[in-house]
Write a protein that holds these residues in place. Sequence first.
Motif, PDB file in Angstrom:
ATOM      1  N   MET A 227      54.409  76.374 -15.600  1.00 31.60           N
ATOM      2  CA  MET A 227      55.584  76.898 -16.302  1.00 31.60           C
ATOM      3  C   MET A 227      55.673  78.413 -16.137  1.00 31.60           C
ATOM      4  SD  MET A 227      56.898  74.101 -17.380  1.00 31.60           S
ATOM      5  CE  MET A 227      58.246  74.700 -18.397  1.00 31.60           C
ATOM      6  N   LEU A 228      54.524  79.078 -16.179  1.00 34.34           N
ATOM      7  CA  LEU A 228      54.493  80.524 -15.962  1.00 34.34           C
ATOM      8  C   LEU A 228      54.955  80.870 -14.551  1.00 34.34           C
ATOM      9  CD1 LEU A 228      53.685  83.444 -16.639  1.00 34.34           C
ATOM     10  CD2 LEU A 228      51.331  82.843 -16.028  1.00 34.34           C
ATOM     11  N   LEU A 229      54.440  80.154 -13.565  1.00 31.83           N
ATOM     12  CA  LEU A 229      54.834  80.401 -12.177  1.00 31.83           C
ATOM     13  C   LEU A 229      56.327  80.176 -11.967  1.00 31.83           C
ATOM     14  CD1 LEU A 229      51.872  78.809 -10.172  1.00 31.83           C
ATOM     15  CD2 LEU A 229      52.426  81.236 -10.392  1.00 31.83           C
ATOM     16  N   SER A 230      56.866  79.148 -12.600  1.00 31.83           N
ATOM     17  CA  SER A 230      58.293  78.867 -12.466  1.00 31.83           C
ATOM     18  C   SER A 230      59.127  80.028 -12.983  1.00 31.83           C
ATOM     19  CB  SER A 230      58.642  77.579 -13.225  1.00 31.83           C
ATOM     20  OG  SER A 230      60.019  77.271 -13.084  1.00 31.83           O
ATOM     21  N   GLY A 231      58.719  80.601 -14.116  1.00 28.84           N
ATOM     22  CA  GLY A 231      59.434  81.747 -14.660  1.00 28.84           C
ATOM     23  C   GLY A 231      59.343  82.963 -13.750  1.00 28.84           C
ATOM     24  N   LEU A 232      58.150  83.227 -13.206  1.00 31.12           N
ATOM     25  CA  LEU A 232      57.977  84.364 -12.305  1.00 31.12           C
ATOM     26  C   LEU A 232      58.801  84.208 -11.033  1.00 31.12           C
ATOM     27  CD1 LEU A 232      54.165  85.228 -12.535  1.00 31.12           C
ATOM     28  CD2 LEU A 232      56.085  86.733 -13.076  1.00 31.12           C
ATOM     29  N   VAL A 233      58.783  83.007 -10.479  1.00 32.55           N
ATOM     30  CA  VAL A 233      59.553  82.759  -9.255  1.00 32.55           C
ATOM     31  C   VAL A 233      61.046  82.919  -9.522  1.00 32.55           C
ATOM     32  CG1 VAL A 233      60.195  80.965  -7.608  1.00 32.55           C
ATOM     33  CG2 VAL A 233      57.798  81.304  -8.191  1.00 32.55           C
ATOM     34  N   ALA A 234      61.507  82.444 -10.685  1.00 33.84           N
ATOM     35  CA  ALA A 234      62.917  82.594 -11.038  1.00 33.84           C
ATOM     36  C   ALA A 234      63.295  84.063 -11.182  1.00 33.84           C
ATOM     37  CB  ALA A 234      63.219  81.841 -12.333  1.00 33.84           C
ATOM     38  N   SER A 235      62.379  84.885 -11.685  1.00 29.85           N
ATOM     39  CA  SER A 235      62.676  86.305 -11.822  1.00 29.85           C
ATOM     40  C   SER A 235      62.796  86.973 -10.453  1.00 29.85           C
ATOM     41  CB  SER A 235      61.598  87.002 -12.665  1.00 29.85           C
ATOM     42  OG  SER A 235      60.355  87.045 -11.995  1.00 29.85           O
ATOM     43  N   VAL A 236      61.984  86.549  -9.494  1.00 22.89           N
ATOM     44  CA  VAL A 236      62.128  87.062  -8.125  1.00 22.89           C
ATOM     45  C   VAL A 236      63.483  86.666  -7.551  1.00 22.89           C
ATOM     46  CG1 VAL A 236      61.230  86.945  -5.769  1.00 22.89           C
ATOM     47  CG2 VAL A 236      59.641  87.077  -7.699  1.00 22.89           C
ATOM     48  N   ALA A 237      63.880  85.409  -7.804  1.00 22.21           N
ATOM     49  CA  ALA A 237      65.189  84.954  -7.332  1.00 22.21           C
ATOM     50  C   ALA A 237      66.304  85.791  -7.946  1.00 22.21           C
ATOM     51  CB  ALA A 237      65.379  83.476  -7.673  1.00 22.21           C
ATOM     52  N   GLY A 238      66.150  86.157  -9.221  1.00 23.47           N
ATOM     53  CA  GLY A 238      67.155  87.001  -9.859  1.00 23.47           C
ATOM     54  C   GLY A 238      67.270  88.352  -9.187  1.00 23.47           C
ATOM     55  N   MET A 239      66.140  88.925  -8.779  1.00 21.19           N
ATOM     56  CA  MET A 239      66.186  90.208  -8.078  1.00 21.19           C
ATOM     57  C   MET A 239      66.750  90.054  -6.677  1.00 21.19           C
ATOM     58  SD  MET A 239      62.870  92.354  -9.418  1.00 21.19           S
ATOM     59  CE  MET A 239      61.634  91.097  -9.113  1.00 21.19           C
ATOM     60  N   LEU A 240      66.568  88.883  -6.068  1.00 24.19           N
ATOM     61  CA  LEU A 240      67.204  88.633  -4.776  1.00 24.19           C
ATOM     62  C   LEU A 240      68.728  88.573  -4.923  1.00 24.19           C
ATOM     63  CD1 LEU A 240      64.819  85.945  -3.201  1.00 24.19           C
ATOM     64  CD2 LEU A 240      64.927  88.394  -2.722  1.00 24.19           C
ATOM     65  N   TYR A 241      69.188  87.974  -6.004  1.00 29.30           N
ATOM     66  CA  TYR A 241      70.629  88.013  -6.295  1.00 29.30           C
ATOM     67  C   TYR A 241      71.090  89.465  -6.446  1.00 29.30           C
ATOM     68  CZ  TYR A 241      71.775  83.079  -7.193  1.00 29.30           C
ATOM     69  OH  TYR A 241      72.052  81.739  -7.069  1.00 29.30           O
ATOM     70  N   ALA A 242      70.340  90.227  -7.230  1.00 27.61           N
ATOM     71  CA  ALA A 242      70.717  91.608  -7.508  1.00 27.61           C
ATOM     72  C   ALA A 242      70.728  92.454  -6.236  1.00 27.61           C
ATOM     73  CB  ALA A 242      69.767  92.212  -8.540  1.00 27.61           C
ATOM     74  N   GLY A 243      69.732  92.258  -5.373  1.00 30.42           N
ATOM     75  CA  GLY A 243      69.668  93.028  -4.142  1.00 30.42           C
ATOM     76  C   GLY A 243      70.774  92.673  -3.164  1.00 30.42           C
ATOM     77  N   ARG A 244      71.066  91.382  -3.059  1.00 35.31           N
ATOM     78  CA  ARG A 244      72.107  90.951  -2.111  1.00 35.31           C
ATOM     79  C   ARG A 244      73.488  91.371  -2.576  1.00 35.31           C
ATOM     80  NH1 ARG A 244      75.058  85.950  -1.335  1.00 35.31           N
ATOM     81  NH2 ARG A 244      73.886  84.978  -3.006  1.00 35.31           N
ATOM     82  N   LEU A 245      73.733  91.288  -3.885  1.00 35.58           N
ATOM     83  CA  LEU A 245      75.061  91.581  -4.425  1.00 35.58           C
ATOM     84  C   LEU A 245      75.144  92.983  -5.028  1.00 35.58           C
ATOM     85  CD1 LEU A 245      75.560  88.087  -6.056  1.00 35.58           C
ATOM     86  CD2 LEU A 245      76.566  88.905  -3.929  1.00 35.58           C
ATOM     87  N   GLU A 246      74.024  93.724  -4.933  1.00 35.66           N
ATOM     88  CA  GLU A 246      73.967  95.125  -5.366  1.00 35.66           C
ATOM     89  C   GLU A 246      74.386  95.327  -6.820  1.00 35.66           C
ATOM     90  OE1 GLU A 246      75.951  97.673  -2.593  1.00 35.66           O
ATOM     91  OE2 GLU A 246      74.788  96.953  -0.869  1.00 35.66           O
ATOM     92  N   SER A 247      74.039  94.362  -7.644  1.00 35.37           N
ATOM     93  CA  SER A 247      74.331  94.480  -9.074  1.00 35.37           C
ATOM     94  C   SER A 247      73.594  93.377  -9.821  1.00 35.37           C
ATOM     95  CB  SER A 247      75.838  94.364  -9.348  1.00 35.37           C
ATOM     96  OG  SER A 247      76.305  93.060  -9.022  1.00 35.37           O
ATOM     97  N   GLY A 248      73.402  93.621 -11.107  1.00 37.20           N
ATOM     98  CA  GLY A 248      72.862  92.597 -11.979  1.00 37.20           C
ATOM     99  C   GLY A 248      73.957  92.071 -12.892  1.00 37.20           C
ATOM    100  N   ARG A 249      74.052  90.751 -12.998  1.00 31.37           N
ATOM    101  CA  ARG A 249      75.054  90.137 -13.864  1.00 31.37           C
ATOM    102  C   ARG A 249      74.445  88.915 -14.533  1.00 31.37           C
ATOM    103  NH1 ARG A 249      81.247  90.241 -11.899  1.00 31.37           N
ATOM    104  NH2 ARG A 249      81.363  89.888 -14.142  1.00 31.37           N
ATOM    105  N   PHE A 250      74.899  88.665 -15.757  1.00 26.32           N
ATOM    106  CA  PHE A 250      74.336  87.515 -16.471  1.00 26.32           C
ATOM    107  C   PHE A 250      74.726  86.208 -15.816  1.00 26.32           C
ATOM    108  CE2 PHE A 250      78.516  87.905 -18.391  1.00 26.32           C
ATOM    109  CZ  PHE A 250      78.905  86.583 -18.620  1.00 26.32           C
ATOM    110  N   GLN A 251      75.785  86.205 -14.983  1.00 29.39           N
ATOM    111  CA  GLN A 251      76.215  84.969 -14.327  1.00 29.39           C
ATOM    112  C   GLN A 251      75.333  84.573 -13.154  1.00 29.39           C
ATOM    113  OE1 GLN A 251      78.313  87.595 -14.863  1.00 29.39           O
ATOM    114  NE2 GLN A 251      80.394  86.892 -15.382  1.00 29.39           N
ATOM    115  N   TRP A 252      74.596  85.550 -12.590  1.00 28.62           N
ATOM    116  CA  TRP A 252      73.771  85.187 -11.431  1.00 28.62           C
ATOM    117  C   TRP A 252      72.782  84.088 -11.812  1.00 28.62           C
ATOM    118  CZ3 TRP A 252      77.395  87.229  -9.368  1.00 28.62           C
ATOM    119  CH2 TRP A 252      77.589  88.552  -8.994  1.00 28.62           C
TER     120      TRP A 252
END
Length: 323
Positions: A227-252
């Motif tokens: 469960m911990l690993l799943s959360g960490l991996v999801a956070s990396v995915a969130g930063m990949l969204y942020a890097g690709r789209l050059e912004s952070g949004r709650f919808q990502w």
Amino acid sequence: MSTATVPQNTSSTAAVLGRLDWRRYVIYIGFAVVFAFFAILLRDDGFLSPNNLLNIFRQTATITVIAVGMTFVIACAQIDLSVGSVAGLSSVCAAMAITQYGLVAGVIAGLLVGLVIGSLNGALVSLLGIPSFLVTLGMLGVAAGLAQWITASAPQPILDDTFNLVFGGGNFGMVPGLLVWSVVFVVAGAVVLGKTRFGRQVLATGGNRTAAQFTGVNTKRITFTVMLLSGLVASVAGMLYAGRLESGRFQWGAGDELSAIAAVILGGTSLFGGAGSVVGTLMGALLIGLINNGLILAGLDSSQQQVVRGAIIILAVALARKK
């Protein structure tokens, strides 16, 4: 001699084919069939162009990363419905921290989101015995609401070129950065699940928790860790969204939990735990990305695409079986 051998060889071949478990290869067969279908149907719409094929990899990269973590969770006979919201919260926390404190603080903030939420999920499931479905369903709402609250529903721009380059916005030579991230996570996940003691303990815990405990496996620790690993991996995915789209949004990441679960189950991981394939998960994610891409090129609107995605999830559950 030859007349006697032919029936014997035929019967041997039939016996081998009868023992083959076609469900192990259904994802590869399905991918080939769907690819061929769209290649013929959309041959004049640029489906087979190199740019479009690379776009499929880019568009499925974040799902692939999330699905690698989800493979361990489902193989352990658990579920994590919070990964999409964790990705969104991670993206906005990373963006806000970068704006205020710089690149390193932003990356740490993004990872902390996954660490904290993954730890909470793991503690509630493994220590208190609350079903992971209920825990992560509640955490989905908490993370999504928190991301929307702290940003007042406004996008958080990221102007740090290094972050945007490393986390999906650029290329490493001729190779898209998102493709590199996908390969790294898939290779690491496949090695850990298939070649390490931890991977074997995850599968043992998911297959038969009681038997695993009798053999000395600390099933509570294993459940907490996945469960911990799943959360960490999801956070990396969130930063990949942020890097690709050059912004952070709650919808990502909204809805990514469903796509990730479908990719994992289609890839051969048992919905009941005890069996998993990270390479199969990659193929499941690519199949979903392939279908989404083909439907867009075919001119279907978002509502019709949702219908197809729902059908994929139903198919995934139908193909799931206990090993």
